[in-house]
Design a protein around this motif. Structure first.
Motif, short mmCIF file in Angstrom:
data_model
loop_
_atom_site.label_atom_id
_atom_site.label_comp_id
_atom_site.label_asym_id
_atom_site.label_seq_id
_atom_site.Cartn_x
_atom_site.Cartn_y
_atom_site.Cartn_z
N ARG B 353 0.83 -1.21 0.00
CA ARG B 353 0.00 0.00 0.00
C ARG B 353 0.86 1.26 0.00
N ALA B 354 1.99 1.21 0.71
CA ALA B 354 2.89 2.37 0.73
C ALA B 354 3.42 2.64 -0.68
N ILE B 355 3.70 1.58 -1.42
CA ILE B 355 4.14 1.75 -2.81
C ILE B 355 3.02 2.36 -3.64
N VAL B 356 1.81 1.83 -3.47
CA VAL B 356 0.68 2.31 -4.26
C VAL B 356 0.40 3.78 -3.95
N HIS B 357 0.46 4.14 -2.67
CA HIS B 357 0.22 5.55 -2.31
C HIS B 357 1.26 6.46 -2.94
N ALA B 358 2.51 6.01 -2.95
CA ALA B 358 3.57 6.82 -3.56
C ALA B 358 3.34 6.95 -5.06
N LEU B 359 2.93 5.87 -5.69
CA LEU B 359 2.66 5.92 -7.13
C LEU B 359 1.47 6.83 -7.41
N ASN B 360 0.47 6.75 -6.54
CA ASN B 360 -0.66 7.68 -6.69
C ASN B 360 -0.18 9.13 -6.59
N ALA B 361 0.67 9.38 -5.60
CA ALA B 361 1.17 10.75 -5.40
C ALA B 361 2.01 11.21 -6.58
N ALA B 362 2.63 10.24 -7.26
CA ALA B 362 3.42 10.58 -8.44
C ALA B 362 2.58 10.55 -9.72
N ALA B 363 1.27 10.37 -9.54
CA ALA B 363 0.33 10.37 -10.67
C ALA B 363 0.63 9.26 -11.67
N ALA B 364 1.16 8.16 -11.18
CA ALA B 364 1.44 7.02 -12.07
C ALA B 364 0.21 6.14 -12.15
N PRO B 365 -0.01 5.51 -13.30
CA PRO B 365 -1.13 4.56 -13.39
C PRO B 365 -0.77 3.29 -12.61
N VAL B 366 -1.65 2.92 -11.68
CA VAL B 366 -1.32 1.77 -10.84
C VAL B 366 -2.58 0.98 -10.49
N ALA B 367 -2.46 -0.33 -10.66
CA ALA B 367 -3.49 -1.24 -10.16
C ALA B 367 -2.92 -1.94 -8.94
N PHE B 368 -3.78 -2.28 -8.01
CA PHE B 368 -3.33 -2.95 -6.79
C PHE B 368 -4.25 -4.12 -6.50
N VAL B 369 -3.66 -5.27 -6.29
CA VAL B 369 -4.44 -6.47 -5.98
C VAL B 369 -3.87 -7.11 -4.72
N GLU B 370 -4.70 -7.25 -3.72
CA GLU B 370 -4.32 -8.01 -2.53
C GLU B 370 -4.96 -9.39 -2.67
N VAL B 371 -4.13 -10.40 -2.83
CA VAL B 371 -4.63 -11.75 -3.06
C VAL B 371 -4.87 -12.44 -1.71
N GLU B 372 -6.07 -12.98 -1.56
CA GLU B 372 -6.41 -13.74 -0.34
C GLU B 372 -5.71 -15.09 -0.41
N SER B 373 -4.83 -15.33 0.51
CA SER B 373 -4.07 -16.59 0.49
C SER B 373 -3.55 -16.87 1.88
N ASP B 374 -3.48 -18.13 2.26
CA ASP B 374 -2.89 -18.46 3.57
C ASP B 374 -1.46 -18.94 3.40
N LYS B 375 -0.88 -18.79 2.20
CA LYS B 375 0.42 -19.40 1.92
C LYS B 375 1.62 -18.53 2.28
N GLY B 376 1.36 -17.36 2.81
CA GLY B 376 2.46 -16.51 3.25
C GLY B 376 3.22 -15.88 2.10
N HIS B 377 4.44 -15.46 2.41
CA HIS B 377 5.25 -14.74 1.43
C HIS B 377 5.49 -15.56 0.17
N ASP B 378 5.74 -16.85 0.32
CA ASP B 378 6.05 -17.70 -0.82
C ASP B 378 4.89 -17.89 -1.79
N ALA B 379 3.73 -17.32 -1.46
CA ALA B 379 2.58 -17.44 -2.36
C ALA B 379 2.93 -17.00 -3.77
N PHE B 380 3.84 -16.04 -3.90
CA PHE B 380 4.15 -15.54 -5.26
C PHE B 380 4.82 -16.61 -6.12
N LEU B 381 5.34 -17.66 -5.51
CA LEU B 381 5.98 -18.74 -6.25
C LEU B 381 5.03 -19.92 -6.48
N LEU B 382 3.84 -19.84 -5.93
CA LEU B 382 2.97 -21.02 -5.87
C LEU B 382 1.76 -20.85 -6.79
#
Lengths: 404, 404
Positions: B353-382
């Motif tokens: 969210r801190a990244i998204v807020h900064a991108l918003n403040a910089a007027a950059a186009p940004v989509a943000f998705v929070e994925v519901e998962s119980d797999k923790g950090h490694d979810a991005f590999l799974l």
């Protein structure tokens, strides 16, 4: 609140201490040979869950306040994993104040003007009670890994033997945090008739998979240290200080919280505003953790750390009662006050709620307080006014109910 | 989607690979000498943040798909701390499938029928790119701790040189998770004109105090191992496998989540329902962690682990821009898709969210998705369908916008 007749035990404990010392302080590597000890010989062994009758063994303890004539005002404080009996006196190694002086003392929630307070070093530890650094009478050398695995129930059995030894039939209050809270739950389950009131704090009725995992990393760090010598470092004249230090550093993170770490240390550099581009302790958090590791190894035995972490891992009160936690408390007349902290991720509030639900199911009187705090698991050791006021309210009410 | 004119680079990479090999594969201790490498000599050093011009150095990489005639369909995948360039091919040491085959391949969200996909081993690592296990030309022996500290920005600079080398002016997409996500953010900030679309996943614009703390414990575990030999284990003929294994075990816990650990392992015992009252791997979670430690040391260099953890610790994109994260992205025309996972406590959603807020403040186009998962950090590999569909939607739209 001082009761002029409450003199019996001040003398009694002195006698006990003297008796134990005359019997010969255990020739152990224990880091505190100076506390009073209760010594139990082969006629009174400790029947351990591992199937071993431990004898002889001794329990080192400290007290504050006086036992009243009715012997009805005893409070047992159960210490945490790396805690000890020095709850209200300066620590003999670190010289720091007692670890629970915030909560215990004249006029404090556990009022030493009213209550006789006992805290004993758990069996398996290294501050005077028998543990893996003690001498195995069969061999004449330190037990090391020949010491039987210790459980939370074994700790509680030994504490009960200490109370017998001190002439205390039952406890007005049994209280402790973390591993101490596990002992409180075990006390209430194993000896319900001996516990009038119980306060398990920042604890759980079982150790979670994640907590077992963190403990296992700590154990592996110790065992990876060549100076550990397969547990025989005392004879080898070495100490696995690096491994134990790493174990402590890792564990210490779990005692705090991300918000508290951010508040206290953030990303601040040591002595400057720029990185040194090295592996020095550039960040304040690194320096702090290294200090935690270094100071810990001066006051703790590595094998004792293995044993006590294992005891916590094995703790599962529901499993001991057919898988139903409420069965651990059926028919109890003990009154409970369960306390958790919002930022404790080692024993999160959900663990305390599970205890409360089980106590509800067992129709036990229970109060539950979730204290708002960013200090993480260690909040139970710190200045937390909401915890103090909850403790004071519960203990005062319990004292009135007991006629103290 | 195959473009019949997209043949240039298939030949080009073969040529590059051949050229690098003819020039002599670096005589390093790298664990993968078989990937194509781009070699840079003294005329093109890597200007590192530590103030060192690194030369010669080489970057090992792998590709999939074909570069189109316009050289406009390149995707750079940035790998995580212990990842490497084998994103879509079996790993040369472990023989396991590529680490992001779930996301990358024909018809997958990163469609190798449409895009030319590159992944390079980061500088400082040990899979063919120059790092502390490489030979220091000044001494003829491995750098060890003489290797300059590496930053995320150094990694990105080296990747940019690789793209120059491959004749790729700009990236259609820069994507990565964790330390890979840090590189994505650094790419978008350092070379905004070279990044059309950016997907930082499960990452943060800076490493938190708690994350630095966990990394420091891992580093101390390695350095506590006598076989580490002050970083000179390659010449000593030893390996700090125990220390590195402990470091990996501890880190691995942070990649998962308490709910996932409970679901996968709970308190189940190995091969039975009762404790063995020993320090064996009684619990399944212990056995699993030990396996993670043991298998990791076969494929990773201990010093590289020190360097890459340090690079993550030092990363603080806001600090590099006057303390205001939005300043890192002022005037950018890159389009962003930021992804986090609900159970990721290493890089929690708040970091995204801190990244998204900064991108918003910089007027950059940004989509943000929070994925519901119980797999923790490694979810991005799974296997996370919600991440895949978010990636597919964002990438397809970006491709249309770029006219691919």
């Amino acid at each position: 609140m001082d009761n002029p007749t409450d003199t019996a035990l001040r003398q009694d404990t002195s006698v006990e201490a003297g008796r134990a010392l005359r019997a010969g302080a255990e020739p152990s590597q224990a880091l505190d040979p100076k506390s009073p000890v209760a010594r139990f010989n082969a006629d009174r062994p400790l029947a351990m869950d591992a199937g071993v009758d431990l004898a002889p063994f001794q329990i080192a303890y400290q007290t504050a306040g006086r036992l009243n004539a009715a012997h009805s005002n005893a409070v047992l404080i159960c210490h945490a994993l790396t805690g000890d009996q020095h709850f209200a006196h300066p620590h003999p190694v670190t010289k720091k104040p007692g670890w629970w002086e915030t909560l215990v003392g004249p006029g404090k929630p556990i009022d030493t003007d009213r209550y006789f307070v006992i805290c004993s070093n758990v069996v398996g530890s290294c501050m005077g009670s028998t543990g893996p650094a003690s001498i195995d009478p069969r061999t004449g050398r330190a037990y090391g890994l020949d010491f039987p695995l210790v459980t939370i129930r074994d700790m509680v059995r030994a504490q009960a033997m200490l109370l017998d030894h001190l002439g205390i039939p039952d406890l007005f209050l049994c209280i402790g945090g973390s591993m101490g809270g596990m002992q409180v739950l075990q006390w209430a389950s194993l000896y319900p008739e001996r516990v009038f009131a119980a306060m398990p704090i920042a604890t759980g009725a079982r150790h979670s998979a994640q907590n077992i995992a963190f403990h296992e990393v700590g154990r592996q760090a110790i065992m990876a240290d060549l100076a550990w010598e397969n547990g025989r470092y005392l004879e080898a004249g070495t100490r696995p200080s690096k491994g134990l230090g790493v174990a402590r550093m890792g564990a210490h993170i779990t005692y705090l919280s991300e918000p508290a770490l951010h508040r206290k240390f953030g990303r601040r550099f040591q002595g400057g505003s720029a990185p040194t581009f090295s592996f020095n302790a550039d960040f304040q958090i690194e320096s702090y953790l290294r200090h935690q590791g270094l100071s810990f190894v001066e006051r703790f035995d590595a094998n004792a750390y293995l044993y006590l972490t294992r005891a916590m891992d094995y703790f599962d009160l529901a499993a001991d009662h057919g898988g139903v936690l409420a069965n651990a408390f059926r028919g109890t007349r003990t009154r409970f006050c369960v306390i958790s902290f919002t930022s404790d991720w080692l024993f999160p509030t959900a663990d305390s709620r599970a205890i409360v639900h089980a106590l509800n199911a067992a129709a036990a009187p229970v109060a539950f307080v979730e204290v708002e705090s960013d200090k993480g698991h260690d909040a139970f050791l710190l200045d937390e006014p909401a915890m103090f006021s909850a403790a004071r309210g519960f203990i005062d009410a319990a004292a009135r109910a007991r006629g103290l």
